[in-house]
Scaffold this motif. Sequence first.
Motif, PDB file in Angstrom:
ATOM      1  N   SER A 142       0.860  -1.195   0.000  1.00  0.00           N
ATOM      2  CA  SER A 142       0.000   0.000   0.000  1.00  0.00           C
ATOM      3  C   SER A 142       0.893   1.240   0.000  1.00  0.00           C
ATOM      4  CB  SER A 142      -0.909   0.010   1.239  1.00  0.00           C
ATOM      5  OG  SER A 142      -1.736  -1.135   1.260  1.00  0.00           O
ATOM      6  N   TYR A 143       0.461   2.263  -0.724  1.00  0.00           N
ATOM      7  CA  TYR A 143       1.241   3.501  -0.856  1.00  0.00           C
ATOM      8  C   TYR A 143       0.381   4.685  -0.399  1.00  0.00           C
ATOM      9  CZ  TYR A 143       4.135   0.475  -3.780  1.00  0.00           C
ATOM     10  OH  TYR A 143       4.917  -0.548  -4.242  1.00  0.00           O
ATOM     11  N   GLU A 144       1.025   5.586   0.346  1.00  0.00           N
ATOM     12  CA  GLU A 144       0.302   6.742   0.880  1.00  0.00           C
ATOM     13  C   GLU A 144       0.973   8.034   0.440  1.00  0.00           C
ATOM     14  OE1 GLU A 144      -1.258   8.022   5.268  1.00  0.00           O
ATOM     15  OE2 GLU A 144       0.901   7.680   5.047  1.00  0.00           O
ATOM     16  N   CYS A 145       0.162   9.041   0.158  1.00  0.00           N
ATOM     17  CA  CYS A 145       0.677  10.380  -0.142  1.00  0.00           C
ATOM     18  C   CYS A 145       0.747  11.169   1.182  1.00  0.00           C
ATOM     19  CB  CYS A 145      -0.234  11.087  -1.135  1.00  0.00           C
ATOM     20  SG  CYS A 145       0.282  12.793  -1.479  1.00  0.00           S
ATOM     21  N   ARG A 146       1.954  11.423   1.657  1.00  0.00           N
ATOM     22  CA  ARG A 146       2.127  12.108   2.947  1.00  0.00           C
ATOM     23  C   ARG A 146       1.647  13.566   2.881  1.00  0.00           C
ATOM     24  NH1 ARG A 146       5.772   9.124   6.139  1.00  0.00           N
ATOM     25  NH2 ARG A 146       5.099   6.966   5.896  1.00  0.00           N
ATOM     26  N   LYS A 147       1.838  14.207   1.764  1.00  0.00           N
ATOM     27  CA  LYS A 147       1.434  15.610   1.626  1.00  0.00           C
ATOM     28  C   LYS A 147      -0.075  15.747   1.780  1.00  0.00           C
ATOM     29  CE  LYS A 147       1.560  19.536  -1.545  1.00  0.00           C
ATOM     30  NZ  LYS A 147       1.958  20.028  -2.886  1.00  0.00           N
ATOM     31  N   CYS A 148      -0.816  14.868   1.080  1.00  0.00           N
ATOM     32  CA  CYS A 148      -2.282  14.912   1.172  1.00  0.00           C
ATOM     33  C   CYS A 148      -2.747  14.586   2.586  1.00  0.00           C
ATOM     34  CB  CYS A 148      -2.900  13.937   0.186  1.00  0.00           C
ATOM     35  SG  CYS A 148      -2.738  14.458  -1.545  1.00  0.00           S
TER      36      CYS A 148
END
Length: 513
Positions: A142-148
Amino acid sequence: MYTKNEILELKNRIIQLEKENKTLHETVEFLTHKLFGRSSEKTSVIAGQINLFNEVETESKPSAPEPTLQEVANYRRKKFNGQRAELLKDIPHDTVICGLEEDERFCEKCGTSLVSIGREFIRTELEFIPAKVRVIDYYRESYECRKCRKEGLPYIEKSPMPYPVVQHSMASPSTVAHIMYEKFVDALPLYRQEKEWESLGVKLSRATMSNWIMVAARDWLIPLTKLMHQKLIEEKYLHADETPVQVLMEPGRKNTSESYMWVYSTYAGSQTPIRLFDYKPSRSGNCPQKFLKGFKGYLHTDCYSGYNKVPEVIRCLCWTHLRRYFVEALPKDIKSPEATLPAIGIDFCNKLFSEEKLLVNLTPDERKMKRLETEKPILEAFWRWANSIKQSCLPKSRLGKAVDYAVKNKEGFMNYLIDGNCAISNNLSENSIRPFTIGRKNWLFSGSPRGAEASAAVYSIIETAKANDLEPYSYLKFLFKNLPGVQFEAHPEFLDEYLPWDQWVQSSCKKKA
């Protein structure tokens, strides 16, 4: 005292009983041969007699000298240089160097250390490496966008996963392909496969394997066979045959009832070779009539009348079947006078097959012209001979049945002359159905109609793969690896890429030369 009429009646009765006795003796000999004799229709050639048993007739030479005992004793199988290398060229090679241990490398005369001066080839061995299994655990990242996430708008994306061949199971494409190959190519029943899996350390029940076969066939193979069916109907020349099969749990039928597996094949010159199996609970002519709806052309079969229900076709009957009738009419002692007439019938068939061998490489138009030139005179002579002996043959004798079988179906036996693409026999279809009959001797029956339908789909894929020079296991594995996840329900045209003559399939699953 008996009157003349009574004496005449007694004589007629004696003649009738002698005929019945002769027919019964012939039947006993025939059934005994079926049980204990050779199944092959080929027989030896006896010098000075008619060539009965070579399907391609060869001229016998009575004047040729017999081989001496010394010549026979000196016979050896012919070999050629590089035969073993040719046999093993596609198999990986490992080299084993047999050398002296470090403490043994010294001269026994002076004690000086020995130095290697080269290697000498000794022999080649073929090593067997037993099969092994391994477990593959799939994880998805799973990949997450830290900025969002910092902005209060979390965004997560997961990597795509390959679709399973059977949902909620541990079946892999290679496993299901292997189970199918073992059962439907090697004729290995599931209970014996169960023992093989156990020897590899896996307790895999036959019920589980059966379920995998049925689900995989239903989801991935049957849609492909339906597409092949559409293309089969578009052909102009087809072959068909059928064979019994026992299927359990058929609605409203006893388990001992006889069902049938039908096979339909494209002709030898087709650019898209197809072999389709179709399970049906009966041998009714409605079965081929329904399956071949829309087909118009030449249909190669035996003389079974059920095929007459297929409309708008020209039936081409099989000369191999007719020849078999004459072979079965031969008495046990082929030197007896009673062997003469069956031998003549066989000889006519052999001459036709011999002529056909010479026409293989001709174009259809050339083949048609050559048949009319060389084979039609043989056929005309055969029909004259058959009609001349018909009245003298006992109707219930094997010879009488053979002659009657020929004369009653003369038109069907002559129809192959109409078109050069037609075949003189239905051997193509018989060869396609033979793996099924061999497998049936081992697994004996199908456990349910669903199982019989799944078997029909698997046999269709395997035999079509063979007809297209594909390796069946590779093709099955290819389908189970690539078809899951393809949206062919919404886009049926996607299935075209998985047909056995497609370039992608050919490059991936081609049989090694």
